[in-house]
Design an enzyme around this catalytic site. Sequence first.
Site, PDB file in Angstrom:
ATOM      1  N   ARG A  38      80.668  44.524  20.443  1.00 37.44           N
ATOM      2  CA  ARG A  38      80.189  43.307  21.202  1.00 37.44           C
ATOM      3  C   ARG A  38      78.652  43.005  20.995  1.00 37.44           C
ATOM      4  O   ARG A  38      77.991  44.047  21.020  1.00 37.44           O
ATOM      5  CB  ARG A  38      80.579  43.684  22.899  1.00 37.44           C
ATOM      6  CG  ARG A  38      82.005  43.894  22.961  1.00 37.44           C
ATOM      7  CD  ARG A  38      82.321  44.085  24.578  1.00 37.44           C
ATOM      8  NE  ARG A  38      83.815  44.510  24.852  1.00 37.44           N
ATOM      9  CZ  ARG A  38      84.226  45.794  24.823  1.00 37.44           C
ATOM     10  NH1 ARG A  38      83.249  46.885  24.397  1.00 37.44           N
ATOM     11  NH2 ARG A  38      85.405  45.948  25.169  1.00 37.44           N
ATOM     12  N   LYS A  86      82.182  48.750  27.889  1.00 36.31           N
ATOM     13  CA  LYS A  86      82.423  48.272  29.256  1.00 36.31           C
ATOM     14  C   LYS A  86      82.728  49.431  29.952  1.00 36.31           C
ATOM     15  O   LYS A  86      83.238  50.196  29.491  1.00 36.31           O
ATOM     16  CB  LYS A  86      83.570  47.383  29.127  1.00 36.31           C
ATOM     17  CG  LYS A  86      83.263  45.888  28.608  1.00 36.31           C
ATOM     18  CD  LYS A  86      84.697  44.969  28.515  1.00 36.31           C
ATOM     19  CE  LYS A  86      84.171  43.537  28.373  1.00 36.31           C
ATOM     20  NZ  LYS A  86      85.541  42.630  28.269  1.00 36.31           N
ATOM     21  N   HIS A 133      81.055  36.992  18.601  1.00 34.77           N
ATOM     22  CA  HIS A 133      82.125  37.484  18.933  1.00 34.77           C
ATOM     23  C   HIS A 133      83.482  37.535  17.994  1.00 34.77           C
ATOM     24  O   HIS A 133      84.072  38.555  17.765  1.00 34.77           O
ATOM     25  CB  HIS A 133      82.906  37.138  20.368  1.00 34.77           C
ATOM     26  CG  HIS A 133      83.666  37.978  20.972  1.00 34.77           C
ATOM     27  ND1 HIS A 133      83.273  39.357  21.343  1.00 34.77           N
ATOM     28  CD2 HIS A 133      85.094  38.110  21.190  1.00 34.77           C
ATOM     29  CE1 HIS A 133      84.296  39.954  22.084  1.00 34.77           C
ATOM     30  NE2 HIS A 133      85.336  39.301  21.772  1.00 34.77           N
ATOM     31  N   ARG A 184      83.202  40.262  15.720  1.00 43.41           N
ATOM     32  CA  ARG A 184      84.177  41.243  16.132  1.00 43.41           C
ATOM     33  C   ARG A 184      85.681  41.228  16.046  1.00 43.41           C
ATOM     34  O   ARG A 184      86.476  42.261  15.548  1.00 43.41           O
ATOM     35  CB  ARG A 184      84.099  41.854  17.594  1.00 43.41           C
ATOM     36  CG  ARG A 184      84.825  42.617  18.624  1.00 43.41           C
ATOM     37  CD  ARG A 184      84.244  42.883  19.755  1.00 43.41           C
ATOM     38  NE  ARG A 184      85.050  43.704  20.790  1.00 43.41           N
ATOM     39  CZ  ARG A 184      85.148  44.780  20.977  1.00 43.41           C
ATOM     40  NH1 ARG A 184      84.513  45.528  20.377  1.00 43.41           N
ATOM     41  NH2 ARG A 184      85.904  45.361  21.931  1.00 43.41           N
ATOM     42  N   HIS A 243      88.666  49.534  23.428  1.00 46.38           N
ATOM     43  CA  HIS A 243      89.776  49.185  24.286  1.00 46.38           C
ATOM     44  C   HIS A 243      90.433  50.111  25.187  1.00 46.38           C
ATOM     45  O   HIS A 243      90.799  51.134  24.441  1.00 46.38           O
ATOM     46  CB  HIS A 243      90.666  48.209  23.688  1.00 46.38           C
ATOM     47  CG  HIS A 243      90.271  46.973  23.085  1.00 46.38           C
ATOM     48  ND1 HIS A 243      90.920  46.358  21.985  1.00 46.38           N
ATOM     49  CD2 HIS A 243      89.097  46.367  23.278  1.00 46.38           C
ATOM     50  CE1 HIS A 243      90.262  45.399  21.843  1.00 46.38           C
ATOM     51  NE2 HIS A 243      89.123  45.017  22.637  1.00 46.38           N
ATOM     52  N   TYR A 269      93.702  41.072  20.349  1.00 46.21           N
ATOM     53  CA  TYR A 269      92.320  40.867  19.699  1.00 46.21           C
ATOM     54  C   TYR A 269      92.616  40.759  18.053  1.00 46.21           C
ATOM     55  O   TYR A 269      91.670  40.223  17.500  1.00 46.21           O
ATOM     56  CB  TYR A 269      91.076  41.956  19.911  1.00 46.21           C
ATOM     57  CG  TYR A 269      90.143  41.588  20.963  1.00 46.21           C
ATOM     58  CD1 TYR A 269      88.924  41.479  20.695  1.00 46.21           C
ATOM     59  CD2 TYR A 269      90.896  41.710  22.255  1.00 46.21           C
ATOM     60  CE1 TYR A 269      87.948  41.218  21.687  1.00 46.21           C
ATOM     61  CE2 TYR A 269      89.572  41.503  23.317  1.00 46.21           C
ATOM     62  CZ  TYR A 269      88.591  41.162  22.888  1.00 46.21           C
ATOM     63  OH  TYR A 269      87.707  40.691  23.989  1.00 46.21           O
TER      64      TYR A 269
END
Length: 303
Positions: free
Chosen positions: A157, A181, A248, A251, A274, A283
């Site tokens: 990211r 994240k 993005h 990615r 993830h 994705y």
Amino acid sequence: MTGLEARQRWLDWLARERRASPHTLAAYGADLADFLGFLTRHQGAEPDLGAIAALRPADIRAFLAERATRDKVGNATRARQLAALRGFLRFLARHHGIEPLALAGLRGPRVVPPAPRPLTAEQAREVAGSVGSVEHTPLQAARDTALFTLLYGCGLRISEALGLDIRDAPRAGQGLKVRGKGNKERIVPVLPAVAQAVAAYVALRGNPPPEAPLFTGARGGRLDPAVAQKALRDYRRLAGLPENATPHALRHSFATHLLGAGGDLRSIQELLGHASLSTTQRYTTVDAVRLLETWQKAHPRAE
């Protein structure tokens, strides 16, 4: 305790205990402010803890309906606002003894995530190799080349890449430690092309200290994501690339190209950081021809 005071305590708890990102805190804070404003208008006074404890599912449904009809917000925004309200009411239940009766039987609006739009392999390589051509100085050109090569080569990211320091600079043959994240760390492999592009950029910086940001702006501070996004936007217009050529999208391209080349979905999940496999499936897209070839080779009744 007023509703606004309870809101601040929840946001402080999210930041301290859950290590929520600034973006999450800002979004949830705004969502809860919207809801408290709604209650103030309809109840004639700022809600306190007692008024919040007395809420029923119909109150939350009315708020979401108003957001849809008056404010014209979409399903995704209303789903996020409901998630914020769930978190807030459960926090109050856990820390202040309030029964979250308003959550009983509530279901959020159905959200269909948009299909990812990756670049082709040729487009992704072009971005990584040529995006620096729009910059005015060799240092900025090397910076953008290094940044976008890193995004495509490691599937990061943009916030993860811009959060790196000099001490974190990727090196070939060594895993790159990435903080994603939820403050979760993962290790991703580094391609020689990525290490070379970053090394060339760092060399132009002279001898920056280990704690300095890896990617810097014109004034020496940590590079702003908006500046990186503008650089790619300017380049894609000059190069005639599609509008979905964004940081993005690199990615997306990383994951899609790995999957199309036979990469294992679980491994790609780990590389992307993830939490669930279903997120990875959203994705990535699978080349139908590749999928058919795999079926023909693997299924015992394919011949």
